[in-house]
Scaffold this motif. Structure first.
Motif, mmCIF file in Angstrom:
data_model
loop_
_atom_site.group_PDB
_atom_site.id
_atom_site.type_symbol
_atom_site.label_atom_id
_atom_site.label_comp_id
_atom_site.label_asym_id
_atom_site.label_seq_id
_atom_site.Cartn_x
_atom_site.Cartn_y
_atom_site.Cartn_z
ATOM 1 N N PHE A 175 60.531 20.974 94.111
ATOM 2 C CA PHE A 175 59.144 20.532 94.227
ATOM 3 C C PHE A 175 59.009 19.030 93.989
ATOM 4 C CE2 PHE A 175 59.102 24.781 92.192
ATOM 5 C CZ PHE A 175 58.450 25.500 93.178
ATOM 6 N N GLU A 176 58.231 18.361 94.839
ATOM 7 C CA GLU A 176 57.852 16.984 94.562
ATOM 8 C C GLU A 176 56.618 16.956 93.665
ATOM 9 O OE1 GLU A 176 57.367 14.741 98.102
ATOM 10 O OE2 GLU A 176 59.446 14.987 98.753
ATOM 11 N N LYS A 177 55.682 17.881 93.920
ATOM 12 C CA LYS A 177 54.462 17.987 93.109
ATOM 13 C C LYS A 177 54.260 19.450 92.730
ATOM 14 C CE LYS A 177 52.121 14.012 95.214
ATOM 15 N NZ LYS A 177 50.904 13.553 95.952
ATOM 16 N N PRO A 178 54.875 19.885 91.619
ATOM 17 C CA PRO A 178 54.753 21.287 91.213
ATOM 18 C C PRO A 178 53.303 21.687 90.977
ATOM 19 C CG PRO A 178 56.461 20.157 89.954
ATOM 20 C CD PRO A 178 55.708 19.097 90.703
ATOM 21 N N ASN A 179 52.992 22.937 91.305
ATOM 22 C CA ASN A 179 51.675 23.499 91.047
ATOM 23 C C ASN A 179 51.626 23.941 89.590
ATOM 24 O OD1 ASN A 179 49.452 25.296 90.791
ATOM 25 N ND2 ASN A 179 49.474 25.672 92.997
ATOM 26 N N ILE A 180 50.888 23.201 88.765
ATOM 27 C CA ILE A 180 50.862 23.478 87.330
ATOM 28 C C ILE A 180 50.241 24.839 87.043
ATOM 29 C CG2 ILE A 180 50.096 22.644 85.083
ATOM 30 C CD1 ILE A 180 52.206 20.929 86.575
ATOM 31 N N ALA A 181 49.227 25.221 87.817
ATOM 32 C CA ALA A 181 48.567 26.507 87.598
ATOM 33 C C ALA A 181 49.534 27.670 87.785
ATOM 34 C CB ALA A 181 47.381 26.656 88.543
ATOM 35 N N LEU A 182 50.537 27.480 88.656
ATOM 36 C CA LEU A 182 51.534 28.523 88.896
ATOM 37 C C LEU A 182 52.763 28.367 87.997
ATOM 38 C CD1 LEU A 182 51.481 28.674 92.811
ATOM 39 C CD2 LEU A 182 50.353 30.217 91.195
ATOM 40 N N GLU A 183 52.727 27.369 87.106
ATOM 41 C CA GLU A 183 53.871 27.080 86.223
ATOM 42 C C GLU A 183 55.164 26.935 87.026
ATOM 43 O OE1 GLU A 183 54.216 28.895 82.351
ATOM 44 O OE2 GLU A 183 52.308 29.924 82.638
ATOM 45 N N GLN A 184 55.119 26.064 88.013
ATOM 46 C CA GLN A 184 56.275 25.872 88.879
ATOM 47 C C GLN A 184 57.294 24.933 88.226
ATOM 48 O OE1 GLN A 184 54.473 24.639 92.606
ATOM 49 N NE2 GLN A 184 54.642 26.701 93.430
ATOM 50 N N TYR A 185 58.118 25.512 87.383
ATOM 51 C CA TYR A 185 59.202 24.762 86.758
ATOM 52 C C TYR A 185 60.507 25.170 87.434
ATOM 53 C CZ TYR A 185 55.612 24.359 83.100
ATOM 54 O OH TYR A 185 54.448 24.144 82.417
ATOM 55 N N PRO A 186 61.108 24.296 88.243
ATOM 56 C CA PRO A 186 62.342 24.670 88.944
ATOM 57 C C PRO A 186 63.435 25.078 87.965
ATOM 58 C CG PRO A 186 61.470 22.588 89.776
ATOM 59 C CD PRO A 186 60.696 22.912 88.532
ATOM 60 N N THR A 187 64.191 26.108 88.312
ATOM 61 C CA THR A 187 65.321 26.521 87.486
ATOM 62 C C THR A 187 66.403 25.461 87.574
ATOM 63 O OG1 THR A 187 64.835 28.826 88.029
ATOM 64 C CG2 THR A 187 66.972 28.354 86.989
ATOM 65 N N PRO A 188 66.767 24.805 86.463
ATOM 66 C CA PRO A 188 67.791 23.764 86.513
ATOM 67 C C PRO A 188 69.116 24.312 87.041
ATOM 68 C CG PRO A 188 66.611 23.703 84.420
ATOM 69 C CD PRO A 188 66.192 24.969 85.112
#
Length: 220
Positions: free
Chosen positions: A22-35
């Motif tokens: 993601f360049e701009k994660p959707n905070i409402a969806l808690e878009q935290y990429p799996t490292p």
């Protein structure tokens, strides 16, 4: 005791580090990429220690940009289906799949909450997920994801959760008549995503949890 073939883990991590996120994660969806290092360790444990990836039907709930799906495909899953509500994330996931030239992955846009009573019930040997951890506005969403994963899995679920929630999850597992096994503790780094966050990133202690069903005969 878990055994790691560090060269294999490192090689998988290097491959996953080339994926778009993601360049701009959707905070409402808690878009935290799996490292990449976490995804690599997760799939190595599943593939090398428990043998629950190769030639298995695998689901990835809330697949985001496809990191876990792609890792499962690389590790020999017969098929991996990634479920994700966000169209932008799926565009990135599809691009990553094409760049990796992988044929054994499909991505489906849907709300994970709609899957528990769908045709996908008990359709997968193994389900993997890095669910939203659940903020004040999304309290309990991690357990909703987990319960849905259990409804789709025939044999095993692997899920990442904050270490501080393990006791609560263990109680829920007993209520649901499933066995929970903490496998491995890792540090999950979340990059700064809101202006009010003072630090550039934040570390969470997370556990990889394995869930199995009593009296279920495993696929040979």
């Amino acid at each position: 005791m878990l055994k790691f073939q560090h060269k294999k883990v490192k090689k998988l991590e290097q491959i996953l580090s080339t994926l778009d996120i993601f360049e701009k994660p959707n905070i409402a969806l808690e878009q935290y990429p799996t490292p990449p290092h976490i995804a690599a360790h997760m799939l190595h444990i599943m593939a090398e220690n428990t043998g629950e990836v190769e030639e298995r039907m695998v689901a990835d709930l809330g697949c985001g940009c496809g990191t876990l799906s792609i890792a499962a495909a690389i590790c020999g899953a017969s098929m991996c289906v990634g479920f994700e509500i966000d169209a932008n994330a799926l565009e990135i996931a599809q691009r990553n799949k094409e760049d990796m030239e992988l044929e054994n992955i499909d991505f489906i846009q849907c709300d994970v909450q709609d899957l528990s009573e769908s045709r996908w019930q008990k359709a997968f040997d193994t389900v993997i997920l890095n669910p939203p951890f659940g903020t004040k506005s999304n309290k309990g969403i991690d357990m909703m994801f987990l319960k849905t994963a259990l409804s789709l899995a025939r044999h095993t679920v692997y899920s990442l959760h904050k270490s501080s929630t393990i006791e609560h999850i263990g109680k829920k597992a007993k209520q649901w008549n499933v066995k929970m096994e903490p496998l491995y503790e890792m540090v999950f780094n979340v990059n700064k995503s809101r202006k009010q966050h003072k630090s550039e990133s934040r570390d969470f202690q997370v556990h990889l949890l394995r869930f199995t069903f009593p009296n279920v005969i495993k696929k040979s």
